[in-house]
Scaffold this active site. Structure first.
Site, short mmCIF file in Angstrom:
data_model
loop_
_atom_site.label_atom_id
_atom_site.label_comp_id
_atom_site.label_asym_id
_atom_site.label_seq_id
_atom_site.Cartn_x
_atom_site.Cartn_y
_atom_site.Cartn_z
N HIS A 198 -1.69 0.33 -10.11
CA HIS A 198 -2.34 -0.61 -9.18
C HIS A 198 -2.99 -1.79 -9.93
CE1 HIS A 198 -4.28 -0.78 -4.92
NE2 HIS A 198 -4.15 -2.01 -5.42
N GLU B 244 -3.91 7.52 -4.47
CA GLU B 244 -4.38 7.02 -5.77
C GLU B 244 -5.75 7.61 -6.11
OE1 GLU B 244 -4.28 2.74 -5.58
OE2 GLU B 244 -2.20 2.76 -4.93
N ARG C 123 0.83 -1.20 0.00
CA ARG C 123 0.00 0.00 0.00
C ARG C 123 0.87 1.25 0.00
NH1 ARG C 123 -3.64 -2.40 -1.78
NH2 ARG C 123 -5.71 -2.77 -0.90
P1 NDP Z 1 -1.68 -11.18 5.08
O1 NDP Z 1 -2.55 -10.66 6.15
O2 NDP Z 1 -1.71 -12.63 4.74
O3 NDP Z 1 -0.15 -10.81 5.39
C1 NDP Z 1 0.23 -9.57 5.92
C2 NDP Z 1 1.68 -9.67 6.37
O4 NDP Z 1 2.12 -8.37 6.78
C3 NDP Z 1 1.89 -10.59 7.57
O5 NDP Z 1 3.09 -11.30 7.39
C4 NDP Z 1 2.01 -9.62 8.74
O6 NDP Z 1 2.80 -10.21 9.76
C5 NDP Z 1 2.70 -8.45 8.07
N1 NDP Z 1 2.48 -7.19 8.78
C6 NDP Z 1 1.31 -6.61 9.13
N2 NDP Z 1 1.53 -5.47 9.81
C7 NDP Z 1 2.87 -5.32 9.88
C8 NDP Z 1 3.72 -4.35 10.48
N3 NDP Z 1 3.22 -3.28 11.13
N4 NDP Z 1 5.05 -4.50 10.37
C9 NDP Z 1 5.57 -5.56 9.73
N5 NDP Z 1 4.82 -6.53 9.15
C10 NDP Z 1 3.48 -6.40 9.22
O7 NDP Z 1 -2.02 -10.29 3.80
P2 NDP Z 1 -1.86 -10.65 2.24
O8 NDP Z 1 -0.52 -11.23 2.01
O9 NDP Z 1 -3.05 -11.38 1.78
O10 NDP Z 1 -1.93 -9.16 1.61
C11 NDP Z 1 -1.03 -8.18 2.04
C12 NDP Z 1 -1.41 -6.80 1.52
O11 NDP Z 1 -1.02 -6.68 0.16
C13 NDP Z 1 -2.90 -6.47 1.50
O12 NDP Z 1 -3.35 -6.05 2.76
C14 NDP Z 1 -2.97 -5.36 0.47
O13 NDP Z 1 -2.84 -4.09 1.08
C15 NDP Z 1 -1.76 -5.62 -0.41
N6 NDP Z 1 -2.19 -6.03 -1.76
C16 NDP Z 1 -1.94 -5.22 -2.83
C17 NDP Z 1 -2.37 -5.57 -4.10
C18 NDP Z 1 -2.11 -4.70 -5.28
O14 NDP Z 1 -2.93 -4.68 -6.18
N7 NDP Z 1 -0.99 -4.02 -5.35
C19 NDP Z 1 -3.13 -6.80 -4.33
C20 NDP Z 1 -3.28 -7.62 -3.15
C21 NDP Z 1 -2.83 -7.22 -1.92
P3 NDP Z 1 2.66 -9.77 11.32
O15 NDP Z 1 1.19 -9.68 11.61
O16 NDP Z 1 3.39 -10.86 12.07
O17 NDP Z 1 3.34 -8.45 11.43
#
Ligand code: NDP
Length: 316
Positions: free
Chosen positions: A276, A258, A229
């Site tokens: 995106h 965006e 994001r």
């Molecule tokens: P998940 O919830 O499966 O994974 C999120 C990961 O981020 C986890 O490993 C989590 O680990 C980590 N995380 C969350 N908060 C933090 C933090 N503050 N610091 C460090 N690590 C963090 O999500 P997905 O993999 O399914 O998707 C991830 C994101 O990708 C979506 O939320 C979306 O915003 C983005 N995305 C973008 C797309 C695009 O079109 N460009 C398409 C699809 C997704 P932990 O909780 O241990 O920190």
């Protein structure tokens, strides 16, 4: 007989969502302001791609469920929804492969300047001016750090393995099921690697965490790829880092505001920019559309949804 359940769809959404919803529900598509009190009272579900804020949620007194298009649901006010006992769903997993594929493509495009090379050919410059300039950067020998090793991050890591790079990650909690190097702090990881890929969600805890300090730590050979994001990045600091070559290059699919992309970013030749599109193939968007619809159908059939978000008041 009962009148059909009304589902509100604000603004644009994938057409397959509308087509399928219309076979089951009374679909109201448009802006909230255009609805009368009777319509607002009848709405029990929302299907949304983009923003669903507190004001929108509160416009519907009988709202039960919000089905959000996409795995990232930072546009939906989940706290407001939870406060009113409203279920929120998203579309995880069905897009993992597509987004991970795009992340790798964007990484290679950024390093090897392939979109620029194609433009060079299309502009007729190959025949006139000779070969396209060698790319200063290469994936060879790189050390990659992934910010966010969830569903999509793990698919990116797996795809990176055959590229013979080293792979590390930063999350808040270490995973016990992977052998990649774990970095407890983002800054520590940025200092240890030369390639940073963001695939963390846009939340208050990731707001502008990729900033000047991180770019400095990444260093002059550093490459930053963002498929997570735009809100996780200090975009002004990124422009400065690219312009002053604090880092070497960036590949971005997501931006802070965006669809606005800063002109300063567009002007830079060491940035590879996409609008995106990480999940934006017909097959993947169709699968996401189906999940949006099936969550709503499930809820109104027997109060079960397939993919509730963690903040939502009911569990699967
Ligand atoms: P998940 O919830 O499966 O994974 C999120 C990961 O981020 C986890 O490993 C989590 O680990 C980590 N995380 C969350 N908060 C933090 C933090 N503050 N610091 C460090 N690590 C963090 O999500 P997905 O993999 O399914 O998707 C991830 C994101 O990708 C979506 O939320 C979306 O915003 C983005 N995305 C973008 C797309 C695009 O079109 N460009 C398409 C699809 C997704 P932990 O909780 O241990 O920190």
């Amino acid at each position: 007989s009962e009148s059909p359940i009304a589902i509100f769809v604000p603004g644009r959404i994938n057409p397959r969502v509308l087509d399928r919803l219309k076979t089951v529900f009374d679909v109201i598509n448009g802006s909230v302001d255009a609805l009368d009190a009777d319509q607002k009272n009848r709405v029990r579900g929302i299907a949304v791609s983009g923003k669903c804020d507190a004001a929108m949620i509160d416009a519907f007194p009988n709202l039960e469920v919000i089905s959000s298009f996409g795995v990232g649901y930072d546009g939906t006010d989940t706290a407001k929804a939870a406060e009113r006992g409203i279920i929120v769903t998203n579309t995880p997993d069905v897009l993992n492969d597509e987004v991970a594929d795009t992340a790798i493509a964007l990484l290679l495009n950024t390093l090897r300047q392939l979109p620029r090379a194609e433009n060079y050919l299309r502009e007729g410059r190959w025949a006139k001016e000779g070969p396209f300039a060698l790319s200063p950067l290469s994936l060879k020998g790189r050390s990659v750090g992934i910010l966010g090793l969830g569903r999509i991050g793990l698919e990116i890591a797996r795809r990176l393995e055959p590229f013979k790079v080293t792979i590390g990650y930063h999350t808040r909690s270490q995973r016990s099921d992977v052998g990649y190097t774990y970095y407890p702090s983002l800054k520590e990881m940025a200092g240890a690697v030369d390639t940073l890929i963001n695939i963390a969600p846009g939340t208050p805890s990731t707001f502008k965490i990729i900033d000047t300090e991180i770019f400095k730590a990444l260093g002059p050979n550093g490459v930053f790829i963002n498929v997570g994001r735009g809100s996780s990045v200090d975009e002004e600091a990124l422009v400065v880092a690219l312009r002053e070559r604090t880092i070497a290059a960036a590949g971005l699919d997501v931006f802070f505001a965006e669809p606005q992309v800063p002109a300063e970013l567009i002007a830079l030749d060491n940035a590879s920019l996409l609008p995106h599109v990480a999940s934006a193939s017909v097959p993947t968007r169709n699968a996401m559309a189906d999940l949006v619809v099936d969550n709503l159908i499930g809820w109104f059939k027997d109060k079960t949804v397939l993919t509730p978000v963690p903040e939502t008041p009911v569990k699967k």
